[in-house]
Design an enzyme around this catalytic site. Structure first.
Site, PDB file in Angstrom:
ATOM      1  NE  ARG A   9      -4.015  -2.091   2.056  1.00 45.22           N
ATOM      2  CZ  ARG A   9      -4.713  -2.599   3.052  1.00 45.22           C
ATOM      3  NH1 ARG A   9      -4.536  -2.136   4.274  1.00 45.22           N
ATOM      4  NH2 ARG A   9      -5.598  -3.526   2.832  1.00 45.22           N
ATOM      5  CD  GLU A  73       3.938  15.534 -22.811  1.00 43.89           C
ATOM      6  OE1 GLU A  73       3.530  16.648 -22.420  1.00 43.89           O
ATOM      7  OE2 GLU A  73       3.244  14.500 -22.743  1.00 43.89           O
ATOM      8  CE  LYS A 116       3.352  16.578 -14.809  1.00 46.03           C
ATOM      9  NZ  LYS A 116       3.581  15.342 -15.587  1.00 46.03           N
ATOM     10  CG  ASN A 134      -4.664  15.722 -19.500  1.00 52.75           C
ATOM     11  OD1 ASN A 134      -3.670  14.998 -19.441  1.00 52.75           O
ATOM     12  ND2 ASN A 134      -5.572  15.760 -18.540  1.00 52.75           N
ATOM     13  CG  HIS A 137      -1.841  14.490 -23.227  1.00 56.37           C
ATOM     14  ND1 HIS A 137      -1.176  15.657 -23.582  1.00 56.37           N
ATOM     15  CD2 HIS A 137      -0.933  13.729 -22.560  1.00 56.37           C
ATOM     16  CE1 HIS A 137       0.072  15.593 -23.146  1.00 56.37           C
ATOM     17  NE2 HIS A 137       0.244  14.437 -22.533  1.00 56.37           N
TER      18      HIS A 137
END
Length: 247
Positions: A9, A73, A116, A134, A137
């Site tokens: 986890r 990008e 970013k 996006n 994208h």
């Protein structure tokens, strides 16, 4: 990253990106995932690395096609957030594709990472502003899925997706046709592969299974200007088919 997010986890991990695309984009922000035949990154989790170590020296042995993919990008970041970055990249594509100008490359990497990181700090799980990352994208991921991830690189698909989204921006947003030409000219400076034949309706069908569908509605990131992006819903399907036909 995905294994670190799921094993026990969640365990700590560090990113050491060795491609330009990973340096400017995928190593930053905590998105981890794996592709399925049905689509890009359909299994994944948000899991932030404890650190990201970037060494531009490793890019000296990177194949040109991988540099080209990354520039898709990089152009995206300029197009949605920073016109100065966009102009700098557009004016220096040849130098960036050879990775010989280390100071210029470092400046571009640093700028993209900061852009970013700033967006992710505001909206880690893409509930609001992070959606603008996006740009290109929605169609780009569908192209990757349709052709196969071995046929077209991620950044190449995003480059084509940005051209399509730019055309939609002139119809559904405030982007002037002359600014679309500037965007398209910058992207077309990249040595992009010619797309194999495809069925636009099949591409649309793949898009409708993407993560970017909310309440049955596709959302697109469009430009109002170079450096200014917005989220748009309810784009007419015929408009999407048309821009796909024109790629």
């Amino acid at each position: 990253g995905f294994l670190a997010a799921t094993f026990m986890r969640g365990v700590d991990y560090i990113q050491i990106p060795t491609t330009l695309l990973a340096m400017v984009d995928s190593s930053i922000g905590g998105k981890t995932g794996v592709n399925l035949p049905e689509g890009k990154n359909l299994v994944g989790a948000f899991w932030q690395p404890k650190a990201v170590f970037v060494d531009p020296e490793v890019l000296k042995t990177l194949p040109e096609r991988e540099l080209t993919s990354a520039m898709g990008e990089v152009i995206k970041y300029g197009a949605i957030l920073d016109k100065e970055l966009f102009d700098m990249v557009s004016n220096n594509i040849d130098d960036l594709l050879t990775a010989n100008n280390s100071s210029l490359l470092l400046e571009v990497i640093s700028c993209c990472v900061k852009l970013k990181a700033d967006v992710v700090a505001i909206d880690e799980r893409e509930g609001g502003k992070r959606k603008i990352l996006n740009f290109g994208h929605t169609i780009g991921h569908a192209l990757e899925t349709y052709f196969g991830f071995a046929t077209i690189r991620h950044g190449e698909a995003i480059a084509y997706g940005m051209i399509a989204a730019g055309k939609l921006s002139t119809e559904y947003s405030k982007l002037k046709h002359e600014n679309f030409d500037i965007l398209q000219n910058a992207i077309q400076k990249l040595p992009l592969p010619t797309l194999p034949e495809y069925n636009p309706k099949e591409i649309l069908k793949i898009m409708q299974n993407d993560k970017k569908v909310q309440a049955g509605s596709l959302h697109f990131i469009l430009l109002e200007d170079i450096g200014n992006a917005v989220v748009q819903h309810n784009i007419n399907e015929q408009s999407i088919i048309k821009v796909l036909e024109d790629l």
